[in-house]
Scaffold this motif. Structure first.
Motif, mmCIF file in Angstrom:
data_model
loop_
_atom_site.group_PDB
_atom_site.id
_atom_site.type_symbol
_atom_site.label_atom_id
_atom_site.label_comp_id
_atom_site.label_asym_id
_atom_site.label_seq_id
_atom_site.Cartn_x
_atom_site.Cartn_y
_atom_site.Cartn_z
ATOM 1 N N TYR A 51 0.958 -1.143 -0.189
ATOM 2 C CA TYR A 51 0.150 -0.079 -0.113
ATOM 3 C C TYR A 51 0.935 1.303 0.115
ATOM 4 N N LYS A 52 2.086 1.003 0.588
ATOM 5 C CA LYS A 52 2.659 2.457 0.705
ATOM 6 C C LYS A 52 3.397 2.613 -0.629
ATOM 7 N N ALA A 53 3.840 1.648 -1.204
ATOM 8 C CA ALA A 53 4.723 1.826 -2.372
ATOM 9 C C ALA A 53 3.501 2.156 -3.636
ATOM 10 N N PHE A 54 2.397 1.557 -3.488
ATOM 11 C CA PHE A 54 1.505 1.800 -4.392
ATOM 12 C C PHE A 54 0.743 3.451 -4.325
ATOM 13 N N GLY A 55 0.695 3.975 -3.101
ATOM 14 C CA GLY A 55 0.442 5.347 -2.717
ATOM 15 C C GLY A 55 1.489 6.124 -3.537
ATOM 16 N N LYS A 56 2.690 5.913 -3.165
ATOM 17 C CA LYS A 56 3.726 6.701 -3.727
ATOM 18 C C LYS A 56 3.826 6.799 -5.356
ATOM 19 N N LEU A 57 3.786 5.661 -5.811
ATOM 20 C CA LEU A 57 3.753 5.238 -7.225
ATOM 21 C C LEU A 57 2.422 6.016 -7.827
ATOM 22 N N ALA A 58 1.158 5.578 -7.270
ATOM 23 C CA ALA A 58 0.053 6.051 -8.167
ATOM 24 C C ALA A 58 -0.140 7.570 -8.302
ATOM 25 N N LYS A 59 0.407 8.143 -7.169
ATOM 26 C CA LYS A 59 0.411 9.674 -7.213
ATOM 27 C C LYS A 59 1.181 10.281 -8.313
ATOM 28 N N THR A 60 2.087 9.378 -9.027
ATOM 29 C CA THR A 60 3.094 10.123 -9.976
ATOM 30 C C THR A 60 2.331 9.706 -11.261
ATOM 31 N N THR A 61 1.387 9.119 -11.536
ATOM 32 C CA THR A 61 0.463 8.626 -12.571
ATOM 33 C C THR A 61 -0.574 9.523 -12.856
ATOM 34 N N ASN A 62 -1.483 8.886 -14.055
ATOM 35 C CA ASN A 62 -2.608 9.634 -14.053
ATOM 36 C C ASN A 62 -4.071 8.583 -13.373
#
Ligand SMILES: O=C(O)[C@H](O)[C@@H](O)[C@H](O)[C@H](O)COP(=O)(O)O
Length: 242
Positions: A51-62
């Protein structure tokens, strides 16, 4: 029912970042074809790291996080303020990073809102209705349990209720609420996470179809096992020489 596809990674960190990247990619694909994506989330350290890695990554995408609906496959039946709750831990990581609002989150009931885990399970089943998870993320435990479905538990044969109360879990806290195999296996995709030597036997039994709960989960369209080399250490390894 679909056969498990196994994805192996060299170590836990690579596993975490790869699952997060796969999740971002798959959600973006799904959101191109439907209005909302319904995720079934689980607890445990490996899941929290994703979840932590997903949150960080998702906010750099659309990826449009406002179109996610977050559900839980299992929950510790303790007060909402208790940090042992799976949903509290997941939301602190996800809602901290992404624009997720309470109306998108469907945490399981706590003792403050229902009398006992069984009543909590009935309330959650009502909230869930016939909704199916697009992706159901499960975190494998060393004894082969997933969600709060434990080895040899009569609850494994429950084929009517979608959510049930657990009164005597082998680990503390004893009282929990869990989705049943019926609900998990109605998901379009089931993703199982496992890392570390302590999960190696459960991975072997889960994938080779021994009777642990993890061997009974399967998505309608796909079943993925994401494991690191340590968790994979009891699986056969075929070296391919080109
Ligand atoms: O409530 C529990 O007893 C745990 O949440 C448990 O179900 C967890 O999912 C597994 O033990 C794997 O978790 P780890 O990734 O922390 O090993």
């Amino acid at each position: 029912m679909t056969h498990p596809r196994v994805h192996r990674y060299s170590d836990e960190q690579t596993l975490t970042s790869s699952v997060a990247a796969n999740l971002v990619k798959r959600i973006i694909e799904l959101l191109a074809t439907k209005e909302k994506v319904h995720l079934g989330l689980s607890g445990g350290d490996s899941a929290n790291q994703v979840y932590k890695a997903f949150g960080k990554l998702a906010k750099t995408t659309n990826l449009d996080a406002r179109r996610l609906e977050l559900w839980w496959t299992c929950e510790r039946y303790v007060p909402s303020s208790d940090h042992r709750r799976n949903s509290t831990q997941a939301l602190s990581l996800l809602a901290g990073a992404l624009p997720i609002v309470p109306s998108q989150t469907h945490a399981m009931p706590a003792p403050t809102s229902t009398a006992d885990p069984q009543q909590g399970a009935l309330a959650y089943a009502e909230e869930l209705g016939q909704q199916k998870f697009d992706i159901c993320l499960l975190n494998l435990a060393p004894d082969g349990h997933v969600a709060d479905l434990y080895p040899d538990d009569p609850a494994l044969s429950e084929d009517n209720a979608r959510v049930i109360g657990v009164l005597e879990a082998p680990n503390d806290p004893k009282e929990r609420i869990t989705c049943t195999l019926k609900t998990i296996n109605e998901s379009s995709e089931v993703w199982v996470l496992a890392s570390g030597y302590s999960k190696a036997e459960a991975v072997e039994e889960g994938i080779t179809g021994k009777h642990v709960p993890a061997s009974m989960v399967s998505g309608q369209d796909a079943t993925h096992w994401f494991i690191d080399q340590r968790a994979a250490s009891r699986l056969p390894y075929h070296e391919c020489k080109l």
